[in-house]
Design a protein around this motif. Sequence first.
Motif, PDB file in Angstrom:
ATOM      1  N   LYS A  33      12.398  30.089 -47.123  1.00 18.00           N
ATOM      2  CA  LYS A  33      12.968  29.704 -45.825  1.00 18.00           C
ATOM      3  C   LYS A  33      14.001  30.735 -45.377  1.00 18.00           C
ATOM      4  CE  LYS A  33      14.646  25.722 -43.356  1.00 18.00           C
ATOM      5  NZ  LYS A  33      14.825  24.293 -43.375  1.00 18.00           N
ATOM      6  N   LYS A  34      13.951  31.082 -44.092  1.00 18.44           N
ATOM      7  CA  LYS A  34      14.870  32.067 -43.507  1.00 18.44           C
ATOM      8  C   LYS A  34      15.576  31.454 -42.310  1.00 18.44           C
ATOM      9  CE  LYS A  34      12.980  35.720 -45.761  1.00 18.44           C
ATOM     10  NZ  LYS A  34      13.636  36.713 -46.526  1.00 18.44           N
ATOM     11  N   ASP A  35      16.764  31.979 -41.975  1.00 19.41           N
ATOM     12  CA  ASP A  35      17.438  31.543 -40.757  1.00 19.41           C
ATOM     13  C   ASP A  35      16.916  32.347 -39.577  1.00 19.41           C
ATOM     14  OD1 ASP A  35      18.719  34.034 -40.804  1.00 19.41           O
ATOM     15  OD2 ASP A  35      20.706  33.217 -41.192  1.00 19.41           O
ATOM     16  N   ARG A  36      17.469  32.130 -38.394  1.00 17.11           N
ATOM     17  CA  ARG A  36      17.001  32.817 -37.177  1.00 17.11           C
ATOM     18  C   ARG A  36      17.107  34.323 -37.254  1.00 17.11           C
ATOM     19  NH1 ARG A  36      20.264  28.902 -33.127  1.00 17.11           N
ATOM     20  NH2 ARG A  36      19.131  27.032 -33.674  1.00 17.11           N
ATOM     21  N   ASP A  37      18.067  34.810 -38.065  1.00 16.08           N
ATOM     22  CA  ASP A  37      18.273  36.254 -38.192  1.00 16.08           C
ATOM     23  C   ASP A  37      17.488  36.870 -39.348  1.00 16.08           C
ATOM     24  OD1 ASP A  37      20.089  36.234 -36.028  1.00 16.08           O
ATOM     25  OD2 ASP A  37      21.713  35.610 -37.375  1.00 16.08           O
ATOM     26  N   GLY A  38      16.672  36.065 -40.021  1.00 17.19           N
ATOM     27  CA  GLY A  38      15.856  36.582 -41.120  1.00 17.19           C
ATOM     28  C   GLY A  38      16.531  36.570 -42.473  1.00 17.19           C
ATOM     29  N   ASN A  39      17.722  35.950 -42.577  1.00 18.53           N
ATOM     30  CA  ASN A  39      18.432  35.866 -43.852  1.00 18.53           C
ATOM     31  C   ASN A  39      17.900  34.696 -44.673  1.00 18.53           C
ATOM     32  OD1 ASN A  39      20.381  37.960 -43.161  1.00 18.53           O
ATOM     33  ND2 ASN A  39      21.216  36.456 -41.742  1.00 18.53           N
ATOM     34  N   THR A  63      23.349  30.041 -45.955  1.00 21.68           N
ATOM     35  CA  THR A  63      22.672  31.304 -45.655  1.00 21.68           C
ATOM     36  C   THR A  63      23.237  32.408 -46.536  1.00 21.68           C
ATOM     37  OG1 THR A  63      22.283  30.648 -43.374  1.00 21.68           O
ATOM     38  CG2 THR A  63      22.179  32.994 -43.841  1.00 21.68           C
TER      39      THR A  63
END
Length: 120
Positions: A33-39, A63
Amino acid sequence: MQSIPVDTSRLGVLRCAVGPEPKIADFETKEVKKDRDGNTIYSVAVTVRQEGRRVSVIEISVTGEPKGVVEGTEVRVTGLDAFSWAMGDRHGISFRAAAITPVPAAGTTATGSAGKGGGA
């Protein structure tokens, strides 16, 4: 989904029960799973022990990998929010934090080593 801020100062001692692990978005493909920024989003199981109460374990998403957080260490959780969720007949509360950091042990310096010892 509405976030509810949690006052961590009222939770007593927080301790890492299971160290940081990447959250899995899809168990079939093992996609992380990643956040909106790809982290990458990590999950940390934390024990909560309020005075006079039993120990509870909550799983907190954060994150980025929390550095220095290992099983058994006391931790500080910053910016903790709770979210209620429901999927069909299942429901619960999930937790997300801005950061999870280790609490320095008493008598250690910023580098993690013991303070100056006395000479003989």
